[in-house]
Motif scaffolding. Sequence first.
Motif, PDB file in Angstrom:
ATOM      1  N   ALA A 161     -48.864 -76.572-115.238  1.00 33.72           N
ATOM      2  CA  ALA A 161     -50.069 -76.276-114.467  1.00 33.72           C
ATOM      3  C   ALA A 161     -51.313 -76.847-115.142  1.00 33.72           C
ATOM      4  O   ALA A 161     -52.262 -77.255-114.478  1.00 33.72           O
ATOM      5  N   GLY A 162     -51.300 -76.881-116.469  1.00 37.33           N
ATOM      6  CA  GLY A 162     -52.449 -77.398-117.218  1.00 37.33           C
ATOM      7  C   GLY A 162     -53.412 -76.297-117.620  1.00 37.33           C
ATOM      8  O   GLY A 162     -53.651 -75.355-116.870  1.00 37.33           O
ATOM      9  N   GLN A 163     -53.952 -76.425-118.832  1.00 35.72           N
ATOM     10  CA  GLN A 163     -54.976 -75.498-119.340  1.00 35.72           C
ATOM     11  C   GLN A 163     -56.138 -76.309-119.881  1.00 35.72           C
ATOM     12  O   GLN A 163     -55.946 -77.300-120.593  1.00 35.72           O
ATOM     13  N   LYS A 164     -57.348 -75.861-119.579  1.00 35.23           N
ATOM     14  CA  LYS A 164     -58.525 -76.544-120.091  1.00 35.23           C
ATOM     15  C   LYS A 164     -58.610 -76.335-121.590  1.00 35.23           C
ATOM     16  O   LYS A 164     -58.446 -75.215-122.083  1.00 35.23           O
ATOM     17  N   LEU A 199     -48.200 -68.199-112.644  1.00 31.13           N
ATOM     18  CA  LEU A 199     -47.689 -69.571-112.638  1.00 31.13           C
ATOM     19  C   LEU A 199     -46.199 -69.602-112.321  1.00 31.13           C
ATOM     20  O   LEU A 199     -45.726 -70.466-111.581  1.00 31.13           O
ATOM     21  N   LYS A 200     -45.460 -68.651-112.890  1.00 25.19           N
ATOM     22  CA  LYS A 200     -44.023 -68.587-112.600  1.00 25.19           C
ATOM     23  C   LYS A 200     -43.788 -68.343-111.119  1.00 25.19           C
ATOM     24  O   LYS A 200     -42.909 -68.961-110.498  1.00 25.19           O
ATOM     25  N   SER A 201     -44.574 -67.432-110.568  1.00 19.79           N
ATOM     26  CA  SER A 201     -44.455 -67.129-109.138  1.00 19.79           C
ATOM     27  C   SER A 201     -44.731 -68.374-108.305  1.00 19.79           C
ATOM     28  O   SER A 201     -44.028 -68.669-107.336  1.00 19.79           O
ATOM     29  N   GLN A 202     -45.757 -69.128-108.717  1.00 19.67           N
ATOM     30  CA  GLN A 202     -46.106 -70.357-108.003  1.00 19.67           C
ATOM     31  C   GLN A 202     -44.974 -71.369-108.090  1.00 19.67           C
ATOM     32  O   GLN A 202     -44.591 -71.998-107.095  1.00 19.67           O
ATOM     33  N   ARG A 203     -44.439 -71.540-109.290  1.00 16.33           N
ATOM     34  CA  ARG A 203     -43.350 -72.493-109.483  1.00 16.33           C
ATOM     35  C   ARG A 203     -42.112 -72.077-108.679  1.00 16.33           C
ATOM     36  O   ARG A 203     -41.391 -72.924-108.141  1.00 16.33           O
ATOM     37  N   GLU A 204     -41.846 -70.769-108.614  1.00 19.66           N
ATOM     38  CA  GLU A 204     -40.688 -70.298-107.854  1.00 19.66           C
ATOM     39  C   GLU A 204     -40.836 -70.629-106.373  1.00 19.66           C
ATOM     40  O   GLU A 204     -39.862 -70.971-105.699  1.00 19.66           O
ATOM     41  N   LYS A 205     -42.061 -70.528-105.871  1.00 21.92           N
ATOM     42  CA  LYS A 205     -42.289 -70.891-104.471  1.00 21.92           C
ATOM     43  C   LYS A 205     -42.069 -72.392-104.268  1.00 21.92           C
ATOM     44  O   LYS A 205     -41.525 -72.824-103.242  1.00 21.92           O
ATOM     45  N   GLU A 206     -42.482 -73.184-105.263  1.00 21.51           N
ATOM     46  CA  GLU A 206     -42.243 -74.627-105.189  1.00 21.51           C
ATOM     47  C   GLU A 206     -40.748 -74.933-105.178  1.00 21.51           C
ATOM     48  O   GLU A 206     -40.283 -75.823-104.457  1.00 21.51           O
ATOM     49  N   ILE A 207     -39.994 -74.183-106.000  1.00 22.58           N
ATOM     50  CA  ILE A 207     -38.546 -74.382-106.038  1.00 22.58           C
ATOM     51  C   ILE A 207     -37.954 -74.163-104.653  1.00 22.58           C
ATOM     52  O   ILE A 207     -37.117 -74.933-104.183  1.00 22.58           O
ATOM     53  N   ASP A 208     -38.403 -73.096-103.989  1.00 19.36           N
ATOM     54  CA  ASP A 208     -37.897 -72.802-102.646  1.00 19.36           C
ATOM     55  C   ASP A 208     -38.121 -73.992-101.707  1.00 19.36           C
ATOM     56  O   ASP A 208     -37.229 -74.392-100.963  1.00 19.36           O
TER      57      ASP A 208
END
Length: 676
Positions: A161-164, A199-208
């Motif tokens: 995701a990236g961190q500043k 972020l994990k939740s976001q990535r899991e949605k991407e996996i779907d």
Amino acid sequence: MAKIQSVEPNVAELANGWLKSYGLPYKLEQESLNSEIDKALNDYHSKSGGKGGNRPDAKLLLQNKQLSYFPILIEYKGYKGKLEKLNSDGQVDNLTTKNEPNLKNIKDYAVNGAVHYANAILHHTSYTDIIAIGVTGYKDSSGDLQHEIGVYFVSKDNLGAGQKVGEYTDFSFLSGEHFDDFIEQVKSLSLSDEELDKLKSQREKEIDVSLRNLNHDIYQNEKGLGENDRVYLVASSIIATLGVPNKVAPLEKSDLKSSTEEGNRDGDIVIRKIEAFLKNKNIPQDKKDLIIRTLSNTLLTENINKVMDGESQLKRVFTKIIDDLGIYYKIGLTTDFTGKLFNEMYGWLGFSQDKLNDVVLTPSYIATMLTKLARVNKNSYVWDFATGSAGLLVAAMNEMLNDAKNTITSPDELALKEAKIKAEQLLGLEMLSSVYMLAILNMILMGDGSSNILNEDSLTFDGKYGFGETDKHFPADAFILNPPYSADGNGMNFVEKALNMMHKGYASIIIQNSAGSGRATTINQRILKNHTLIASIKMPIDIFIGKSSVQTYIYVFRVNDSHQKDEMVKFIDFSNDGYTRTNRKKASNNLKDTDRAKERYQEVVDLVRFGSSKLSILTKDEYHESTIDPNNGADWNQSIPIDTKPTLDNFKRTVSNYLAWEVSQLLKQKGDASGK
């Protein structure tokens, strides 16, 4: 109004001048950095959505004092306000609401483009820590060039995701004098548990989304592949590309030559890579033989290795799988990855409802809840008698590893404990061979807790380790289960078998409601002679939406402690768990937290453990304690009692309402009389 002219060439001249002044070995857009990075940028989807064509404006590969390499990717823009586009959570906004690449943001904003390039490196190379830099500028009213710089760390640890990193006005942090200090600052960045969960939740949605697209592509365009073939192809591709550091190189797409030479076909190459991987993972020989035999039945067939237009079907499918899914297991995402894969793949199949019920897997948030209800910690010995894709064991392993990290301060001791958890403290049984393969793959992906995943019938299981000390009984003290509901007593036969092999501990199972209301009466009576039912939780009817519509309950037991007639059982109506579910095939997210779902799940765990003092979000209408008859076996699904006895307030309110009505009638009559 005249269109504002981009000053990108001026920005590039300024920034490249800095790089040159520090003597840095930078490469411009068309130049090669190294073959691995060049290939990754070419293979990854472009800023326009197609394949390839990813060309950062400048790029470097720098080493710190520990001799670790850091790819640095730089993107320039020439407009005011085009440095970065962030979402409401302050993250680089490179995804649409449908969890697909936000091509407009990636193309229009400097930082977003640089982070996109960094994810290409994360996806397709061995580099796990990348620096993404965006620079934009504009001419002020005096004609002077003003510029802004955004510096982000894109890593396996922040799931890409990236961190500043900080605020910078030039590139001097990349110079030899300051680079080590900069990397120290980068390495000190950390995400809170809440940020990481998001972020994990976001990535899991991407996996779907990726899994749906992948499966649809294979289903529509790759003929002659049965359902098991599709599952085995994904399993094979992932195992072959995992690699073992310094021992087994990951299989690259370019390694598959689509040759027709006997022994050098694409299937032969994939099988050899899998054999090398399994050998270096110290997996038991009989398990290795089973895996190779099972996967060979798909990988070595003539059709899949037949070369058409210079390419085999196997290479074509392998390429699709790696391009679509590679990022998710390379960043070490601790989710029931193959569970999601399994549900998606089998969602396309024409199973009858009864058979479908037997292969429905537990959602990851339910799996985590079950592990907490069974009081799993770093010292637990957890088993599952219908392990499916091992989603419950993955959840248990994560719970155990997290507890170990939070309580063990010695790195050496922690490493030993983690190895012991994976090799000795988990055991799963799965009878269906195709599902068993998924369970093994899942545990390998999640850190290789696959040692004691056994392809055996739970009802004839002798309770012993399948690997290691095979003459020793597994000392289970935590049992978690989502059984096949077509089994005897809806699957309560599995519960009885497992509990009677345990000497202590707790168990939590999710099962069809009829198991507690008459379908398993005799089995339940026998269970209560040796074990205590401590909680009965009514779950939302739609948790398996799209797969099954049965009402389920979670039952929690204390092991090896017979149920007394005065034992208070905690009955919880958890029909409202805070999630809203849909079953739309094209929906970007079929599960939405609409009412403090995570807090509700934790509260249920606390209620079962500590009682009514933990009531907060749930109400007294959703929780009560009562007894059951140990000799009944069909009274486990009690409803919350409704108090129908009127109170003094009820009486006062009724009298008040009646008097108000009487007065209104009198006034009405008086009004009618005066109007005559």
